[in-house]
Scaffold this active site. Sequence first.
Site, mmCIF file in Angstrom:
data_model
loop_
_atom_site.group_PDB
_atom_site.id
_atom_site.type_symbol
_atom_site.label_atom_id
_atom_site.label_comp_id
_atom_site.label_asym_id
_atom_site.label_seq_id
_atom_site.Cartn_x
_atom_site.Cartn_y
_atom_site.Cartn_z
ATOM 1 N N ASN A 59 44.129 7.111 -4.435
ATOM 2 C CA ASN A 59 44.849 5.912 -4.874
ATOM 3 C C ASN A 59 43.833 4.794 -5.121
ATOM 4 O OD1 ASN A 59 46.341 3.573 -5.042
ATOM 5 N ND2 ASN A 59 47.610 3.979 -3.254
ATOM 6 N N CYS A 80 48.831 -2.569 -5.890
ATOM 7 C CA CYS A 80 48.771 -1.429 -6.820
ATOM 8 C C CYS A 80 49.597 -1.685 -8.080
ATOM 9 C CB CYS A 80 49.261 -0.164 -6.133
ATOM 10 S SG CYS A 80 48.316 0.236 -4.655
ATOM 11 N N HIS A 115 52.012 5.720 -10.696
ATOM 12 C CA HIS A 115 50.939 5.283 -9.806
ATOM 13 C C HIS A 115 50.447 6.505 -9.031
ATOM 14 C CE1 HIS A 115 48.522 3.116 -7.099
ATOM 15 N NE2 HIS A 115 49.360 3.112 -6.084
HETATM 16 C C1 LIG Z 1 50.431 8.688 4.622
HETATM 17 C C2 LIG Z 1 51.303 9.911 4.414
HETATM 18 C C3 LIG Z 1 50.565 10.900 3.521
HETATM 19 C C4 LIG Z 1 51.552 10.553 5.753
HETATM 20 O O1 LIG Z 1 52.317 11.716 5.565
HETATM 21 P P1 LIG Z 1 53.548 12.039 6.523
HETATM 22 O O2 LIG Z 1 54.026 13.377 6.147
HETATM 23 O O3 LIG Z 1 54.496 10.879 6.418
HETATM 24 O O4 LIG Z 1 52.859 12.084 7.923
HETATM 25 P P2 LIG Z 1 53.245 11.244 9.216
HETATM 26 O O5 LIG Z 1 52.877 9.807 9.018
HETATM 27 O O6 LIG Z 1 54.642 11.600 9.599
HETATM 28 O O7 LIG Z 1 52.244 11.861 10.249
HETATM 29 C C5 LIG Z 1 52.393 13.208 10.691
HETATM 30 C C6 LIG Z 1 51.245 13.503 11.616
HETATM 31 O O8 LIG Z 1 50.044 13.618 10.849
HETATM 32 C C7 LIG Z 1 49.042 12.827 11.429
HETATM 33 N N1 LIG Z 1 48.136 12.368 10.400
HETATM 34 C C8 LIG Z 1 48.203 11.219 9.676
HETATM 35 N N2 LIG Z 1 47.154 11.166 8.849
HETATM 36 C C9 LIG Z 1 46.436 12.286 9.039
HETATM 37 C C10 LIG Z 1 45.265 12.802 8.477
HETATM 38 N N3 LIG Z 1 44.591 12.147 7.502
HETATM 39 N N4 LIG Z 1 44.817 14.011 8.895
HETATM 40 C C11 LIG Z 1 45.451 14.689 9.855
HETATM 41 N N5 LIG Z 1 46.577 14.246 10.438
HETATM 42 C C12 LIG Z 1 47.054 13.060 10.026
HETATM 43 C C13 LIG Z 1 49.782 11.692 12.083
HETATM 44 O O9 LIG Z 1 48.985 11.110 13.085
HETATM 45 C C14 LIG Z 1 50.971 12.423 12.650
HETATM 46 O O10 LIG Z 1 50.568 13.063 13.837
HETATM 47 P P3 LIG Z 1 51.532 13.055 15.112
HETATM 48 O O11 LIG Z 1 52.779 13.764 14.644
HETATM 49 O O12 LIG Z 1 50.744 13.789 16.098
HETATM 50 O O13 LIG Z 1 51.773 11.623 15.423
HETATM 51 C C15 LIG Z 1 52.660 9.522 3.762
HETATM 52 O O14 LIG Z 1 53.425 8.784 4.692
HETATM 53 C C16 LIG Z 1 52.491 8.701 2.531
HETATM 54 O O15 LIG Z 1 52.042 9.189 1.525
HETATM 55 N N6 LIG Z 1 52.892 7.427 2.546
HETATM 56 C C17 LIG Z 1 52.762 6.552 1.421
HETATM 57 C C18 LIG Z 1 51.352 6.096 1.347
HETATM 58 C C19 LIG Z 1 51.053 5.383 0.091
HETATM 59 O O16 LIG Z 1 51.247 5.900 -0.969
HETATM 60 N N7 LIG Z 1 50.530 4.171 0.226
HETATM 61 C C20 LIG Z 1 50.058 3.392 -0.824
HETATM 62 C C21 LIG Z 1 51.151 2.936 -1.685
HETATM 63 S S1 LIG Z 1 50.481 1.988 -2.943
#
Ligand SMILES: CC(C)(COP(=O)(O)OP(=O)(O)OC[C@H]1O[C@@H](n2cnc3c(N)ncnc32)[C@H](O)[C@@H]1OP(=O)(O)O)[C@@H](O)C(=O)NCCC(=O)NCCS
Length: 346
Positions: free
Chosen positions: A283, A113, A253
């Site tokens: 993204n 990215c 980003h």
């Molecule tokens: C991916 C992201 C949105 C997840 O949000 P979060 O608040 O950290 O959520 P968690 O990973 O703690 O997951 C919480 C719960 O939601 C669930 N979950 C994850 N994705 C889900 C979705 N699309 N829909 C529903 N539930 C989802 C998980 O399985 C977890 O369930 P559990 O508690 O039963 O295990 C966040 O971590 C994020 O934005 N990370 C950076 C990603 C990014 O920008 N990547 C590219 C960089 S270039």
Amino acid sequence: MNRRAHITGWGKYVPEKVLTNHDLAQIVDTSDEWIVERTGIRERRVRGENDTTTSMAAAAAREALAVAGLEPEDLDLIIVANSSPDYLLPSPANFIQHTLGASCPAFTIAAGCSGWVYGLATGHQFIQTGVYENVLVIGVEIISHALDYTDRTTCVLFGDAAAAVVLQPTTEDAGVMTFELGSDGSRAHNLWVPGGGTVNPVSQKVVDNREHYIRMNGQEVARFAMRKLMSCLSSITAQAGITPHDLDLIIPHQANLRIIESAAKHLGLPMDKFFINVHKYANTSAASIPLALVEAIQEGRVKPGDTIGMVAFGSGLSWAGAVVRMGVRETELAHVNGNGHVKVSI
Ligand SMILES: CC(C)(COP(=O)(O)OP(=O)(O)OC[C@H]1O[C@@H](n2cnc3c(N)ncnc32)[C@H](O)[C@@H]1OP(=O)(O)O)[C@@H](O)C(=O)NCCC(=O)NCCS
């Protein structure tokens, strides 16, 4: 005299096909509510049957060249930021160069990215040193090809797009003022595709284990992204002798609205200083920053002489930021208000 690379042309291409959160909820166990609440994303574009990395990049590039008043043969260099090539060999830059009808050198930067900002800094170097006059920097991704549509933690986050800018020299108070490039390979496995390379080549086992798709440790990447968005923004502005508050517009980003809101809060910056289009495209990796820049210009959010801060972060883990001052002459942004393609004079 200080010679800098200055943005004189811009263009974008987004596939027609829209994939909404509701569409994804039919495929994986997710909901519009969860995705909007955790990421701010409402929909994303995915490649149509005829969209390739090359065709999308070329469409964005043609628009950028028209805005700059250049023909493909005027180009001295094409830099393509991409991690989703049409073929593993050769680099997509070669196909794009041929499709455009250009005859200049062309190469690809694979920095996830952060790739387009790496490309901007690289193009700036070639212009600053006086080697080249006209450089095209493209960000393009068909990231949907690397998504596991059984993995709700990744497939909801990304989309496909292309965007491009033309860089030309200026000796005025404009162009790329500062930049910072970074890499922390110790954390590479937090966002990667484990199969399909030379260590774990394509095999039935790789496919069965779905190792040819993106894997991500979301929480670790989110923490990294937050920290880098803040520290990189501070360091690129400090290098320019200003603070983030002095920027007219910040183009972060477009990975997750929550990451941007959190960084804004920590830095004490109002959200209206940030350009946001993550809700429309999710993204788009290397295309994310240029796509936001192009839309910011087209929507009139960028005025002549504005100072813009851009910060990208992503796989690598990598990050890259730049402070860019837009054309200081009124004529250079004359087409912002939809007046069509105006030849830019610098
Ligand atoms: C991916 C992201 C949105 C997840 O949000 P979060 O608040 O950290 O959520 P968690 O990973 O703690 O997951 C919480 C719960 O939601 C669930 N979950 C994850 N994705 C889900 C979705 N699309 N829909 C529903 N539930 C989802 C998980 O399985 C977890 O369930 P559990 O508690 O039963 O295990 C966040 O971590 C994020 O934005 N990370 C950076 C990603 C990014 O920008 N990547 C590219 C960089 S270039």
